[in-house]
Design a protein around this motif. Structure first.
Motif, mmCIF file in Angstrom:
data_model
loop_
_atom_site.group_PDB
_atom_site.id
_atom_site.type_symbol
_atom_site.label_atom_id
_atom_site.label_comp_id
_atom_site.label_asym_id
_atom_site.label_seq_id
_atom_site.Cartn_x
_atom_site.Cartn_y
_atom_site.Cartn_z
ATOM 1 N N ALA A 295 0.837 -1.204 0.000
ATOM 2 C CA ALA A 295 0.000 0.000 0.000
ATOM 3 C C ALA A 295 0.868 1.248 0.000
ATOM 4 N N VAL A 296 1.972 1.195 0.726
ATOM 5 C CA VAL A 296 2.909 2.329 0.728
ATOM 6 C C VAL A 296 3.599 2.448 -0.631
ATOM 7 N N LEU A 297 3.937 1.324 -1.214
ATOM 8 C CA LEU A 297 4.640 1.333 -2.503
ATOM 9 C C LEU A 297 3.712 1.693 -3.662
ATOM 10 N N ALA A 298 2.419 1.473 -3.499
ATOM 11 C CA ALA A 298 1.443 1.811 -4.546
ATOM 12 C C ALA A 298 0.277 2.552 -3.899
ATOM 13 N N PRO A 299 0.520 3.775 -3.405
ATOM 14 C CA PRO A 299 -0.514 4.503 -2.673
ATOM 15 C C PRO A 299 -1.608 5.051 -3.576
ATOM 16 N N ASP A 300 -2.715 5.394 -2.959
ATOM 17 C CA ASP A 300 -3.834 6.016 -3.655
ATOM 18 C C ASP A 300 -3.418 7.400 -4.163
ATOM 19 N N ASN A 301 -4.132 7.912 -5.142
ATOM 20 C CA ASN A 301 -3.860 9.265 -5.658
ATOM 21 C C ASN A 301 -4.906 10.212 -5.075
ATOM 22 N N ASN A 302 -4.537 10.921 -4.014
ATOM 23 C CA ASN A 302 -5.465 11.867 -3.396
ATOM 24 C C ASN A 302 -4.685 13.024 -2.774
ATOM 25 N N ASN A 303 -5.411 14.056 -2.389
ATOM 26 C CA ASN A 303 -4.772 15.215 -1.763
ATOM 27 C C ASN A 303 -5.171 15.364 -0.299
ATOM 28 N N TYR A 304 -5.603 14.261 0.297
ATOM 29 C CA TYR A 304 -6.023 14.312 1.690
ATOM 30 C C TYR A 304 -4.823 14.515 2.619
ATOM 31 N N ILE A 305 -5.073 15.260 3.672
ATOM 32 C CA ILE A 305 -4.055 15.517 4.693
ATOM 33 C C ILE A 305 -4.500 14.968 6.046
ATOM 34 N N TYR A 306 -5.802 14.808 6.222
ATOM 35 C CA TYR A 306 -6.348 14.418 7.517
ATOM 36 C C TYR A 306 -7.295 13.220 7.369
ATOM 37 N N PHE A 307 -7.425 12.483 8.462
ATOM 38 C CA PHE A 307 -8.445 11.436 8.531
ATOM 39 C C PHE A 307 -8.675 11.075 9.987
ATOM 40 N N CYS A 308 -9.853 10.566 10.263
ATOM 41 C CA CYS A 308 -10.144 10.045 11.600
ATOM 42 C C CYS A 308 -11.157 8.921 11.448
ATOM 43 N N ALA A 309 -11.300 8.142 12.513
ATOM 44 C CA ALA A 309 -12.178 6.980 12.454
ATOM 45 C C ALA A 309 -13.615 7.395 12.153
ATOM 46 N N SER A 310 -14.269 6.593 11.349
ATOM 47 C CA SER A 310 -15.657 6.867 10.977
ATOM 48 C C SER A 310 -16.603 6.272 12.015
ATOM 49 N N VAL A 311 -17.665 7.006 12.319
ATOM 50 C CA VAL A 311 -18.679 6.488 13.245
ATOM 51 C C VAL A 311 -19.844 5.875 12.476
ATOM 52 N N GLU A 312 -19.800 5.981 11.171
ATOM 53 C CA GLU A 312 -20.877 5.448 10.334
ATOM 54 C C GLU A 312 -20.452 4.171 9.611
#
Length: 344
Positions: A295-312
């Motif tokens: 996953a590190v060697l083939a990461p997603d293409n996004n511009n996200y900087i933040y994330f947190c656990a989902s409650v949904e």
């Protein structure tokens, strides 16, 4: 044929029959006890025949028969260390044969957070003890020659199942693990790591954080990209799993379960505190599995900087490109934690 010769012939036949019965009973009849279908006996390195007798006698019905066959078949002076399979119903002949067939161990390990824990796991499966294994993996010459440190040598272990003889030496086990590590790092993986500006050990370190952040394999490339985006911007990784590792390390209790990182934890003095220190920690905080590494060697293409656990979507995360959007997600999660009464 005269009577005397007949008598001698009958006597000889009788002796031969008795001899055959005796030999058959010693060689080929069941001589096991307490063996539930099959079991393994481990003979330590340096053992002599007396030590073998101590280890196998609980499972041998007639130890004298076993000793007799061992002598006849020259086993007494040719004891071999290893792991040997005994089966219910084995004769003395079969037992001696079994003690000459060293059966390999399918050694497996994963999810270990420290080299100490890993060596405990390994020592339960092969002959070298934890102390010996730790010693060879922390050997300064070995570390220097192969570009590792005491903090990151756990990066050398690729979770999988490997075949070893039980009596393999600690040094040979270590060298085999190094060989498997080099085999894992194919030219393709090395090229991908170089494009990211990371060494293989750095990839393993980041993969360990990704592994701890999410158990959802399909989400790992997205999480990996978030951390790579932070590294590219010179931001602290601010990875909660590294804080948890630091808390466990400080208390020297890696068995504790920490579900919630507290605000006070964020200022803990540790090289693993990625809220305070920029860049990667000194080494992996766990043994990442192959999906996290790739996953590190083939990461997603996004511009996200933040994330947190989902409650949904439990187990998954909510991602954001701005701090404001992240705060909305973080508040939802904090409220949910408070509602469950989770303090730690």
């Amino acid at each position: 044929m005269n009577t005397k010769f007949k008598t001698l012939l009958i006597a000889a036949a009788g002796v031969f029959l008795v001899f055959t019965i005796v030999v058959y009973s010693k060689y080929f009849t069941n001589n096991t006890k307490g063996v539930a279908k099959e079991m393994y006996v481990e003979i330590p390195t340096g053992s002599d025949f007396n030590r073998v007798l101590q280890l196998v006698s609980p499972y041998v019905e007639n130890i004298e028969n076993f000793k007799f066959i061992a002598g006849v078949r020259s086993y007494k002076d040719n004891v071999k260390p290893g792991r040997f399979l005994l089966k219910e119903g084995m004769s003395s002949f079969g037992l001696v044969s079994a003690m000459r067939r060293n059966v390999p161990v399918n050694l497996a390990f994963n999810n270990q957070e420290r080299l100490e824990n890993l060596c405990v796991r390994i020592s339960s499966q092969i002959e070298p003890d934890t102390t010996k294994l730790l010693s060879v993996f922390r050997d300064s010459l070995f570390l220097n020659q192969n570009g590792f440190t005491k903090e990151n040598v756990i990066a050398m272990f690729i979770p999988n199942s490997y075949e070893f003889y039980w009596n393999v030496s600690a040094e040979k086990f270590r060298d085999k693990m190094l060989k498997e590590y080099k085999k894992f790092w194919t030219l393709e993986r090395l090229i991908k790591a170089k494009k990211l500006g990371l060494s293989p050990v750095e990839v393993m370190t980041l993969a360990s954080i990704v592994h701890k952040e999410t158990v959802k394999k399909d989400e790992r490339p997205k999480v990996a990209r978030v951390y790579l985006n932070r590294l590219a911007q010179g931001m602290p990784l601010q990875a909660d799993p590294t804080i948890i590792y630091a808390v466990k390390q400080r208390s020297n209790n890696f068995d504790q379960i920490i579900k919630r990182v507290l605000y006070a934890d964020l200022s803990i003095r540790s090289p693993y505190n990625t809220y305070v220190n920029t860049g990667l920690p000194p080494g992996p905080i766990a043994m990442p599995d192959i999906t996290a590494i790739d996953a590190v060697l083939a990461p997603d293409n996004n511009n996200y900087i933040y994330f947190c656990a989902s409650v949904e979507r439990f187990g998954y995360h909510e991602f954001a490109a701005t701090y404001e959007a992240h705060q909305v997600n973080a508040k939802k999660y904090a409220n949910w934690l408070n509602g469950t009464g989770t303090k730690r």
